[in-house]
Design an enzyme around this catalytic site. Structure first.
Site, PDB file in Angstrom:
ATOM      1  N   LYS A 115     -29.887 -54.175 -52.106  1.00  0.00           N
ATOM      2  CA  LYS A 115     -30.418 -54.867 -53.252  1.00  0.00           C
ATOM      3  C   LYS A 115     -30.000 -54.363 -54.428  1.00  0.00           C
ATOM      4  O   LYS A 115     -29.750 -55.165 -55.548  1.00  0.00           O
ATOM      5  CB  LYS A 115     -31.779 -55.011 -52.923  1.00  0.00           C
ATOM      6  CG  LYS A 115     -32.232 -55.709 -51.698  1.00  0.00           C
ATOM      7  CD  LYS A 115     -32.996 -57.151 -51.968  1.00  0.00           C
ATOM      8  CE  LYS A 115     -32.969 -57.891 -50.476  1.00  0.00           C
ATOM      9  NZ  LYS A 115     -33.751 -59.005 -50.390  1.00  0.00           N
ATOM     10  N   LYS A 195     -25.628 -60.598 -43.388  1.00  0.00           N
ATOM     11  CA  LYS A 195     -26.573 -60.941 -42.866  1.00  0.00           C
ATOM     12  C   LYS A 195     -26.944 -62.460 -43.567  1.00  0.00           C
ATOM     13  O   LYS A 195     -26.991 -62.537 -44.871  1.00  0.00           O
ATOM     14  CB  LYS A 195     -27.721 -60.347 -42.391  1.00  0.00           C
ATOM     15  CG  LYS A 195     -28.764 -60.041 -43.771  1.00  0.00           C
ATOM     16  CD  LYS A 195     -29.925 -59.554 -43.225  1.00  0.00           C
ATOM     17  CE  LYS A 195     -30.924 -59.632 -44.554  1.00  0.00           C
ATOM     18  NZ  LYS A 195     -32.438 -60.138 -44.339  1.00  0.00           N
ATOM     19  N   LYS A 198     -31.775 -65.557 -47.559  1.00  0.00           N
ATOM     20  CA  LYS A 198     -32.335 -66.688 -48.446  1.00  0.00           C
ATOM     21  C   LYS A 198     -31.505 -66.832 -49.885  1.00  0.00           C
ATOM     22  O   LYS A 198     -31.271 -67.888 -50.458  1.00  0.00           O
ATOM     23  CB  LYS A 198     -33.841 -66.451 -48.885  1.00  0.00           C
ATOM     24  CG  LYS A 198     -34.591 -66.613 -47.746  1.00  0.00           C
ATOM     25  CD  LYS A 198     -36.144 -66.424 -48.240  1.00  0.00           C
ATOM     26  CE  LYS A 198     -36.984 -65.591 -47.363  1.00  0.00           C
ATOM     27  NZ  LYS A 198     -36.947 -64.225 -47.700  1.00  0.00           N
TER      28      LYS A 198
HETATM   29  N1  AQP Z   1     -30.466 -62.853 -40.795  1.00  0.00           N
HETATM   30  C1  AQP Z   1     -31.459 -62.562 -40.161  1.00  0.00           C
HETATM   31  N2  AQP Z   1     -31.436 -62.331 -38.819  1.00  0.00           N
HETATM   32  C2  AQP Z   1     -32.458 -61.986 -38.198  1.00  0.00           C
HETATM   33  N3  AQP Z   1     -33.694 -61.804 -38.947  1.00  0.00           N
HETATM   34  C3  AQP Z   1     -33.719 -61.946 -40.432  1.00  0.00           C
HETATM   35  N4  AQP Z   1     -34.656 -61.812 -41.121  1.00  0.00           N
HETATM   36  C4  AQP Z   1     -34.420 -62.165 -42.344  1.00  0.00           C
HETATM   37  N5  AQP Z   1     -33.054 -62.400 -42.350  1.00  0.00           N
HETATM   38  C5  AQP Z   1     -32.663 -62.388 -40.912  1.00  0.00           C
HETATM   39  C6  AQP Z   1     -36.179 -61.517 -41.000  1.00  0.00           C
HETATM   40  O1  AQP Z   1     -36.933 -62.415 -41.479  1.00  0.00           O
HETATM   41  C7  AQP Z   1     -38.319 -61.755 -41.717  1.00  0.00           C
HETATM   42  C8  AQP Z   1     -38.494 -62.127 -43.259  1.00  0.00           C
HETATM   43  O2  AQP Z   1     -37.661 -61.356 -44.235  1.00  0.00           O
HETATM   44  P1  AQP Z   1     -37.932 -61.123 -45.820  1.00  0.00           P
HETATM   45  O3  AQP Z   1     -38.499 -62.421 -46.296  1.00  0.00           O
HETATM   46  O4  AQP Z   1     -39.262 -60.403 -45.992  1.00  0.00           O
HETATM   47  O5  AQP Z   1     -37.173 -60.571 -46.242  1.00  0.00           O
HETATM   48  P2  AQP Z   1     -35.462 -60.438 -46.075  1.00  0.00           P
HETATM   49  O6  AQP Z   1     -35.130 -59.657 -44.627  1.00  0.00           O
HETATM   50  O7  AQP Z   1     -34.863 -59.597 -47.194  1.00  0.00           O
HETATM   51  O8  AQP Z   1     -35.059 -62.000 -45.844  1.00  0.00           O
HETATM   52  P3  AQP Z   1     -33.764 -62.598 -46.504  1.00  0.00           P
HETATM   53  O9  AQP Z   1     -33.834 -63.973 -45.714  1.00  0.00           O
HETATM   54  O10 AQP Z   1     -32.719 -61.782 -46.261  1.00  0.00           O
HETATM   55  O11 AQP Z   1     -34.116 -62.789 -47.806  1.00  0.00           O
HETATM   56  P4  AQP Z   1     -33.615 -62.297 -49.167  1.00  0.00           P
HETATM   57  O12 AQP Z   1     -32.182 -62.914 -49.735  1.00  0.00           O
HETATM   58  O13 AQP Z   1     -34.902 -62.452 -50.364  1.00  0.00           O
HETATM   59  O14 AQP Z   1     -33.541 -60.785 -49.149  1.00  0.00           O
HETATM   60  C9  AQP Z   1     -38.047 -60.302 -41.595  1.00  0.00           C
HETATM   61  O15 AQP Z   1     -38.614 -60.179 -40.290  1.00  0.00           O
HETATM   62  C10 AQP Z   1     -36.489 -60.248 -41.503  1.00  0.00           C
HETATM   63  O16 AQP Z   1     -36.218 -59.148 -40.645  1.00  0.00           O
END
Ligand code: AQP
Length: 331
Positions: A115, A195, A198
């Site tokens: 990040k 991965k 969002k």
């Molecule tokens: N690509 C993924 N595959 C499997 N699990 C995933 N999670 C996120 N992306 C994947 C799981 O979803 C939950 C919510 O995650 P979060 O919103 O707390 O943050 P994150 O992991 O940082 O999710 P994103 O989608 O990648 O959001 P941004 O772009 O804002 O950083 C968690 O349980 C995560 O493991």
């Protein structure tokens, strides 16, 4: 007494996607229905302020995220669903836990490194201490099981270390939480580069209409060595195959595996089967999303009720914490 409790959350940092669904949300619903634990699910808005965001949009994003939880099948009668910043004890505990966390531990967190790279102009202290707030989210409920994707496992290991250190120093307050991974703990983005996230524009959103999903899938990255339809494929390196394993019936997955390796089917055929299966799952979710979106006041009432239930649990933990840390004037 430790009540068997599950806690997890998602950031309202953008539209939830099938990575969030397959990695976490789907098993939240299964675990809640199994009724073996008390279940608590949170929209973690205080985490989402660690990167640049638009304050006037935050509350609608929080609402959309909660709508996704409900549309995915969480039942507010069974599970507490609430917004993190409505239960102030999370941020209070995070400060206390920060005193049991070493800088070096936080510097090793791979999500922080990613990040910090992604948001070079705003590497703030909250982004750095994000895992401490996450530890507080879980520990304030003394949760023992945390269903997450594999990107969060390192953060949970830190939460265990912090809990252990706190307990050694101040007394046995916290159980050590364990992660619970789904069958698809890491879904790669459609670009195959990172991965699915969002904020990376590489997702299939839970709300995407069928034509949008198909257009995205058509361009999605598969096995980079499979250049022609006649080349044999390698399902083990293909993200579409990983997603099939989470959605498609096992006998069809086995058939796809064989047919891909022998080039009996091409990537387009494989994507078509995936498209049909993923839309079978998303269709009913999208219908429920529309229904909940038409009742925002009802959703807000669910969140308020969830926060009230959680505040009582969290405050009971915090009075123990303040007492054993020697904080406050005392009775
Ligand atoms: N690509 C993924 N595959 C499997 N699990 C995933 N999670 C996120 N992306 C994947 C799981 O979803 C939950 C919510 O995650 P979060 O919103 O707390 O943050 P994150 O992991 O940082 O999710 P994103 O989608 O990648 O959001 P941004 O772009 O804002 O950083 C968690 O349980 C995560 O493991």
């Amino acid at each position: 007494m430790i009540v068997p409790r599950i806690f997890s959350g998602m950031q309202p940092s953008g539209e939830l996607h099938i990575g969030n669904w397959l990695g976490a949300l789907r098993q939240w619903v299964e675990l809640a229905r199994a009724d073996t634990h008390e279940t608590i699910f949170c929209v973690v808005d205080a985490h989402a302020i660690t990167v640049d965001y638009t304050p006037s949009e935050m509350r609608s994003r929080v609402l959309e995220t909660a709508i996704c939880y409900l549309a995915a099948g969480l039942d507010p009668q069974r599970s507490a669903i609430f917004v993190q910043s409505d239960v102030r004890q999370h941020t209070e505990l995070a400060w206390y836990l920060a005193s049991c966390t070493q800088m070096g531990e936080l510097q090793r967190m791979t999500q922080f490194k990613d990040k910090a790279e992604q948001h070079k102009n705003n590497v703030n202290a909250a982004l750095f201490t994000y895992p401490v707030l996450m530890a507080a989210d879980v520990l304030v409920y003394k949760a023992t099981l945390v269903p997450v994707g594999d990107d969060q496992v390192q953060h949970l290991e830190l939460a265990r270390d912090v809990a252990r250190r706190f307990n050694q120093r101040f007394g046995e307050i916290f159980p050590e939480p364990t992660p619970r991974l789904s069958k698809a703990p890491r879904i790669m983005g459609l670009d195959g580069a990172a991965k699915m996230s969002k904020t990376k524009g590489n997702t299939i959103a839970l709300s995407d209409a069928p034509d949008v999903v198909w257009n995205k899938l058509k361009r999605a990255f598969t096995d980079p060595q499979r250049l022609r339809r006649t080349d044999p494929g390698r399902p083990e390196v293909c993200n579409i195959f990983t997603m099939h394993q989470a959605i498609t019936p096992p006998e069809t997955v086995a058939q796809i595996d064989r047919d891909c390796r022998s080039a009996a089917i091409g990537c387009g055929d494989c994507k078509k089967i995936f498209f049909d299966n993923v839309m079978n799952e998303l269709g009913p979710i999208q219908e429920r999303m529309r229904a909940w979106s038409a009742q925002p006041d009802e959703v807000r009432a669910i969140l308020r009720d969830g926060a009230e239930r959680c505040r009582a649990i969290a405050e009971s933990t915090m009075s123990e914490v303040r007492q054993c840390m020697g904080l406050g004037a005392g009775a």
